[in-house]
Design a protein around this motif. Structure first.
Motif, PDB file in Angstrom:
ATOM      1  N   SER A  28      50.058 100.160  97.786  1.00  0.00           N
ATOM      2  CA  SER A  28      49.224  98.801  97.007  1.00  0.00           C
ATOM      3  C   SER A  28      47.829  99.141  97.340  1.00  0.00           C
ATOM      4  N   LYS A  29      47.347 100.009  97.997  1.00  0.00           N
ATOM      5  CA  LYS A  29      45.781 100.333  97.916  1.00  0.00           C
ATOM      6  C   LYS A  29      45.391 101.456  97.230  1.00  0.00           C
ATOM      7  N   VAL A  30      46.345 102.216  96.522  1.00  0.00           N
ATOM      8  CA  VAL A  30      46.021 103.118  95.640  1.00  0.00           C
ATOM      9  C   VAL A  30      45.412 102.756  94.334  1.00  0.00           C
ATOM     10  N   LEU A  31      44.515 103.491  94.049  1.00  0.00           N
ATOM     11  CA  LEU A  31      43.695 102.990  92.787  1.00  0.00           C
ATOM     12  C   LEU A  31      44.147 103.476  91.443  1.00  0.00           C
ATOM     13  N   SER A  32      44.716 104.749  91.127  1.00  0.00           N
ATOM     14  CA  SER A  32      45.210 105.299  90.061  1.00  0.00           C
ATOM     15  C   SER A  32      46.391 106.246  90.287  1.00  0.00           C
ATOM     16  N   CYS A  33      47.341 106.240  89.560  1.00  0.00           N
ATOM     17  CA  CYS A  33      48.344 107.411  89.436  1.00  0.00           C
ATOM     18  C   CYS A  33      48.547 107.915  88.101  1.00  0.00           C
ATOM     19  N   ALA A  34      47.561 107.266  87.280  1.00  0.00           N
ATOM     20  CA  ALA A  34      47.582 107.996  85.986  1.00  0.00           C
ATOM     21  C   ALA A  34      47.668 109.620  86.010  1.00  0.00           C
ATOM     22  N   ARG A  35      48.301 110.208  84.867  1.00  0.00           N
ATOM     23  CA  ARG A  35      47.942 111.371  84.824  1.00  0.00           C
ATOM     24  C   ARG A  35      46.583 111.659  84.118  1.00  0.00           C
ATOM     25  N   ARG A  36      46.305 110.807  83.366  1.00  0.00           N
ATOM     26  CA  ARG A  36      45.023 110.861  82.768  1.00  0.00           C
ATOM     27  C   ARG A  36      44.072 109.512  83.012  1.00  0.00           C
ATOM     28  N   PRO A  37      43.395 109.475  84.256  1.00  0.00           N
ATOM     29  CA  PRO A  37      42.898 108.167  84.474  1.00  0.00           C
ATOM     30  C   PRO A  37      41.424 107.999  83.741  1.00  0.00           C
ATOM     31  N   THR A  38      40.996 106.932  83.363  1.00  0.00           N
ATOM     32  CA  THR A  38      39.603 106.777  82.954  1.00  0.00           C
ATOM     33  C   THR A  38      38.853 106.077  83.647  1.00  0.00           C
ATOM     34  N   ILE A  39      37.604 106.513  84.173  1.00  0.00           N
ATOM     35  CA  ILE A  39      36.663 105.947  85.269  1.00  0.00           C
ATOM     36  C   ILE A  39      35.594 105.407  84.671  1.00  0.00           C
ATOM     37  N   ILE A  40      35.149 104.279  84.946  1.00  0.00           N
ATOM     38  CA  ILE A  40      34.025 103.541  84.528  1.00  0.00           C
ATOM     39  C   ILE A  40      32.842 103.248  85.921  1.00  0.00           C
ATOM     40  N   ASP A  41      31.548 102.949  85.409  1.00  0.00           N
ATOM     41  CA  ASP A  41      30.402 102.769  86.293  1.00  0.00           C
ATOM     42  C   ASP A  41      30.744 101.245  86.829  1.00  0.00           C
ATOM     43  N   LEU A  42      30.163 101.234  88.090  1.00  0.00           N
ATOM     44  CA  LEU A  42      29.881  99.714  88.577  1.00  0.00           C
ATOM     45  C   LEU A  42      28.489  99.183  88.257  1.00  0.00           C
ATOM     46  N   PRO A  43      28.487  97.846  88.197  1.00  0.00           N
ATOM     47  CA  PRO A  43      27.184  97.324  87.970  1.00  0.00           C
ATOM     48  C   PRO A  43      26.196  97.514  89.036  1.00  0.00           C
ATOM     49  N   LEU A  44      24.712  96.983  88.853  1.00  0.00           N
ATOM     50  CA  LEU A  44      23.804  97.405  89.825  1.00  0.00           C
ATOM     51  C   LEU A  44      24.053  96.732  91.024  1.00  0.00           C
ATOM     52  N   SER A  45      24.625  95.471  91.172  1.00  0.00           N
ATOM     53  CA  SER A  45      24.728  94.849  92.144  1.00  0.00           C
ATOM     54  C   SER A  45      25.546  95.305  93.298  1.00  0.00           C
ATOM     55  N   LYS A  46      26.530  96.422  92.864  1.00  0.00           N
ATOM     56  CA  LYS A  46      27.429  97.299  93.946  1.00  0.00           C
ATOM     57  C   LYS A  46      26.621  98.271  94.330  1.00  0.00           C
ATOM     58  N   ALA A  47      25.588  98.619  94.219  1.00  0.00           N
ATOM     59  CA  ALA A  47      24.784  99.808  94.682  1.00  0.00           C
ATOM     60  C   ALA A  47      24.765  99.938  96.173  1.00  0.00           C
ATOM     61  N   ASN A  48      24.521  98.796  96.809  1.00  0.00           N
ATOM     62  CA  ASN A  48      24.451  98.660  98.158  1.00  0.00           C
ATOM     63  C   ASN A  48      25.633  98.252  98.971  1.00  0.00           C
ATOM     64  N   ASP A  49      26.707  98.001  98.223  1.00  0.00           N
ATOM     65  CA  ASP A  49      28.038  97.747  98.820  1.00  0.00           C
ATOM     66  C   ASP A  49      28.518  98.459  99.942  1.00  0.00           C
ATOM     67  N   SER A  50      28.775  97.939 100.955  1.00  0.00           N
ATOM     68  CA  SER A  50      29.268  98.981 101.987  1.00  0.00           C
ATOM     69  C   SER A  50      30.747  99.341 101.792  1.00  0.00           C
ATOM     70  N   ASN A  51      31.499  98.837 100.923  1.00  0.00           N
ATOM     71  CA  ASN A  51      32.927  99.522 100.336  1.00  0.00           C
ATOM     72  C   ASN A  51      32.742 100.110  99.329  1.00  0.00           C
ATOM     73  N   LEU A  52      32.070  99.845  98.386  1.00  0.00           N
ATOM     74  CA  LEU A  52      32.169 100.494  96.857  1.00  0.00           C
ATOM     75  C   LEU A  52      31.008 101.344  96.614  1.00  0.00           C
ATOM     76  N   GLY A  53      29.785 101.034  97.173  1.00  0.00           N
ATOM     77  CA  GLY A  53      28.480 101.512  96.918  1.00  0.00           C
ATOM     78  C   GLY A  53      28.005 102.456  97.817  1.00  0.00           C
ATOM     79  N   LEU A  54      26.741 102.701  98.042  1.00  0.00           N
ATOM     80  CA  LEU A  54      25.922 103.270  99.297  1.00  0.00           C
ATOM     81  C   LEU A  54      26.416 105.024  98.518  1.00  0.00           C
ATOM     82  N   ILE A  55      26.088 105.311  97.395  1.00  0.00           N
ATOM     83  CA  ILE A  55      26.303 106.624  96.882  1.00  0.00           C
ATOM     84  C   ILE A  55      25.046 106.680  96.191  1.00  0.00           C
ATOM     85  N   PRO A  56      24.460 108.118  96.274  1.00  0.00           N
ATOM     86  CA  PRO A  56      23.199 108.267  95.432  1.00  0.00           C
ATOM     87  C   PRO A  56      23.599 108.396  94.281  1.00  0.00           C
ATOM     88  N   PHE A  57      22.615 107.532  93.295  1.00  0.00           N
ATOM     89  CA  PHE A  57      22.837 107.623  91.932  1.00  0.00           C
ATOM     90  C   PHE A  57      24.099 106.821  91.377  1.00  0.00           C
TER      91      PHE A  57
END
Length: 664
Positions: free
Chosen positions: A299-328
């Motif tokens: 239930s916590k797995v994000l994608s099991c697609a053979r061909r997943p499509t990845i999109i960027d996150l908004p600026l507001s998530k840059a310092n999010d402790s769960n989704l952000g805090l990755i340089p660039f």
């Protein structure tokens, strides 16, 4: 008489087919290892210090629809072929790539143990030829370092597809096969029956950036590169960081999307810095992944697609402790030109990948293949397959003067392509000059026509008076008719369609004197949204040596590709090209575009023979936010220098722009 095993390289067994061999050839074979395919023993004996490439047409079968004999060239057939690449040389062949010159309208349906090097997905039209690269294995070792283990020395690719017009018993062979790796020369192409062979040897006369014997392939250059860095690894899973870097000085990516294809059943458990476009673990729950990882909470797995499509996150998530805090990370899908801001020319995110048997050991990695990257602006991109390169180095997060190497790194190189259907541009250019009171407008339907029956899509755009350029196209009819009457120009019926561009750029020659000349650039935004972090590039092939200064924008000459391009962007705090808005009195005033303007000065000291009015003073290419803009097909006429009209044009445009800017 001599015989060889047709199926097993590692041991000699009794074969059912015998070949008479001459005494001279026996002397050659006597010193050659006794393992080869039966049909290619002779070819291998003559390629004992190179790479042997063999193409074998195994079968051809008639498939529906069944056509009359008169239509035989269009009759489809199913073909099965085997492409074999065997390294008999002294150097390991890294990231093998082979070109097959298909020439019978082939549609490739499957290719076991290989992929198309350009990242195209199967089924694919390969009628013009195709380059294959290895998916397993990607590197072919030598007999010396493997004690003759042919399974590590060769790649066998089983091809299945559809071709046209070659009926059995004829064998449909390609026009050519050759090794596509740098530094090799292929010769002695031979054909016998349904088999084609060639031997490729190291060419000492070919320049290559590959150092023989080095462990990794060298880094390559491209418009966009993607680094796939394995940072942490465990027996069933690993963490990887993906870094997308834009190296195109004229381009940018907005709302980027990146996708790839897992080849070993992998799936994405978690991510930081980005997310799948569709979060769905259903394929795992009902697939082999769910059977193998019975204790994993899917239930916590994000994608099991053979061909997943990845999109960027908004600026507001840059310092999010769960989704952000990755340089660039977390830049809302925007990757700017490195000429504009190197710190914003890349985007990164991390993924946690779970592997499937048999490759679950912590030392085994199979990067995804068949990469794609898309952007809502700019050209399309074509990506190659990942290549193993030297591990990336990352600065110590605590600030210590040390670096941490990735466990393993692959590089994907993507370049702009014109093979895909060309996107309609969203910008166009108008020309005007001090010696002519007419504006050469954007081309008819420069950014598309749409469905219309009230205007002509084929009539050339009409010359405009100065004031018409400052109002939307729907409000220009009155000005066009009045101007045509003054100039005694016969108007077509219906009138030409608009350019339909969201951004237009006016290039106006302000002056041309003995020691120099000046031009003025005005940007208009006719769209409904502000353009953030805009930039423009202007190519002036014969004029750039005389460039002096840009006054109201930030400008610099780009060294790439020929020192003939001026890069423009807004000054700090002025990097917004605001959207079109209502006039001061919406009931009677037309909408007003967002605009920015600057004057550019040039000297003639370095260009004494420049013909400013004759064309050297007008750009040959203009880019806006990485998209090439549509240019007029004619220049302002210099037949009569209408100085009074020029003064009126310059004064009117400047005063009106001052009024527009004052109303912001």
């Amino acid at each position: 008489m001599i015989f060889f095993d047709d199926r097993n390289f590692s041991s000699m067994t009794m074969a059912t087919t015998f070949f008479p061999i001459s005494t001279a050839l026996l002397s050659v074979l006597a010193i050659f290892p006794l393992f080869c395919y039966l049909p290619t023993c002779l070819a291998q004996s003559l390629c004992n210090d190179g790479v042997l490439i063999t193409y074998n047409n195994n079968s051809t079968e008639l498939i529906p629809p069944f056509l009359n004999p008169v239509n035989l060239p269009d009759q489809p057939y199913r073909f099965r072929s085997t492409l074999t690449v065997l390294n008999n040389g002294r150097q390991e062949l890294k990231n093998w790539r082979v070109f097959v010159g298909f020439e019978h309208g082939e549609l490739l349906v499957s290719a076991a143990n290989a992929v198309l090097a350009d990242g195209a997905l199967l089924p694919a039209n390969v009628s013009g030829g195709a380059v294959f690269s290895g998916s397993s294995p990607t590197d072919l070792k030598t007999a010396i370092e493997t004690a003759g283990d042919v399974n590590q020395m060769r790649a066998v690719v089983e091809l299945v597809g559809t071709e046209f017009g070659v009926a059995p018993p004829n064998a449909s062979l390609p026009g050519n096969i050759t090794l596509a790796n740098d530094g090799y020369l292929c010769q002695n192409l031979t054909t016998q029956g349904n088999i084609m062979n060639t031997c490729c040897t190291l060419d000492t006369n070919t320049e290559t950036n590959i150092t023989r014997g080095q462990e990794f392939s060298p880094l390559q250059t491209g418009d966009v590169t993607i680094m796939y860095d394995v940072l942490m690894t465990y027996d069933p899973n690993y963490w990887a960081q993906l870094t997308i870097s834009n190296h195109n000085p004229f381009g940018r990516l907005d709302n980027w999307e990146v996708s790839w294809e897992w080849m070993q059943g992998e799936f994405i458990n978690s991510m930081r810095g980005a997310l799948p476009q569709v979060v769905d673990s259903g394929d795992c729950i009902f697939g082999s992944q769910g059977q193998y990882y019975k204790n994993l909470d899917f239930s916590k797995v994000l994608s099991c697609a053979r061909r997943p499509t990845i999109i960027d996150l908004p600026l507001s998530k840059a310092n999010d402790s769960n989704l952000g805090l990755i340089p660039f990370c977390c830049r809302n899908g925007s990757i700017l030109s490195p000429a504009m801001d190197p710190t914003k020319s890349k985007s990164s995110f991390q993924i946690e990948v779970y592997k499937m048997p048999p490759e679950i050991n912590k030392t085994e990695f199979s990067p995804p293949l068949n990469w794609r990257i898309n952007s809502t602006v700019g050209p399309g991109y074509q990506c190659g397959q990942p290549v193993r390169v030297v591990p990336s180095l990352f600065p110590d997060p605590s600030g210590l003067p040390s670096q941490t190497a990735a466990i393993a790194t692959w590089q994907v190189v993507c370049n702009t392509t014109k093979t895909q259907p060309r996107k309609l541009t969203s910008c166009c250019v108008t020309f005007s000059s001090f010696f002519n009171d007419s504006i050469v407008p954007c081309n008819t339907c420069a950014c598309g026509c749409g469905q219309t029956s009230t205007c002509s899509t084929t009539e050339p755009a009409l010359l405009l008076p100065a004031q018409a350029q400052l109002v939307p196209f729907d409000n220009r009819t009155k000005f066009i008719k009045e101007f045509a009457k003054i100039k005694r120009i016969k108007l077509p019926n219906p009138l030409p369609c608009p350019d339909n561009c969201g951004v237009s750029i006016n290039w106006h020659l302000v002056s041309d004197f003995e020691k120099g000349w000046t031009s003025r650039v005005t940007l208009f935004n006719w769209g409904e949204t502000d353009v953030v972090d805009w930039f423009a590039s202007v190519e002036l092939s014969g004029a750039m040596p005389g460039y002096e200064k840009v006054y109201s924008m930030d400008g610099k000459v780009l060294s790439y590709p020929h020192n003939d391009t001026l890069f423009l962007r807004g000054l700090p705090g002025l990097n917004y090209l605001i959207a079109e808005r209502n006039g001061s009195n919406p009931r009677k005033d037309p909408p007003v575009p967002g605009s920015q303007q600057t004057v550019i000065s040039f000297t003639k000291k370095q260009t004494p023979l420049i013909n400013v009015a004759g064309g050297d003073g007008f750009p040959t290419k203009v880019y806006f936010n990485g998209e090439e803009c549509s240019l007029p097909t004619i220049l302002p006429s210099n037949g009569r220098r209408e100085i009074v009209a020029s003064a009126v044009f310059t004064s009117f445009l400047s005063l009106l722009l001052v009024y527009i800017l004052a109303g912001k």
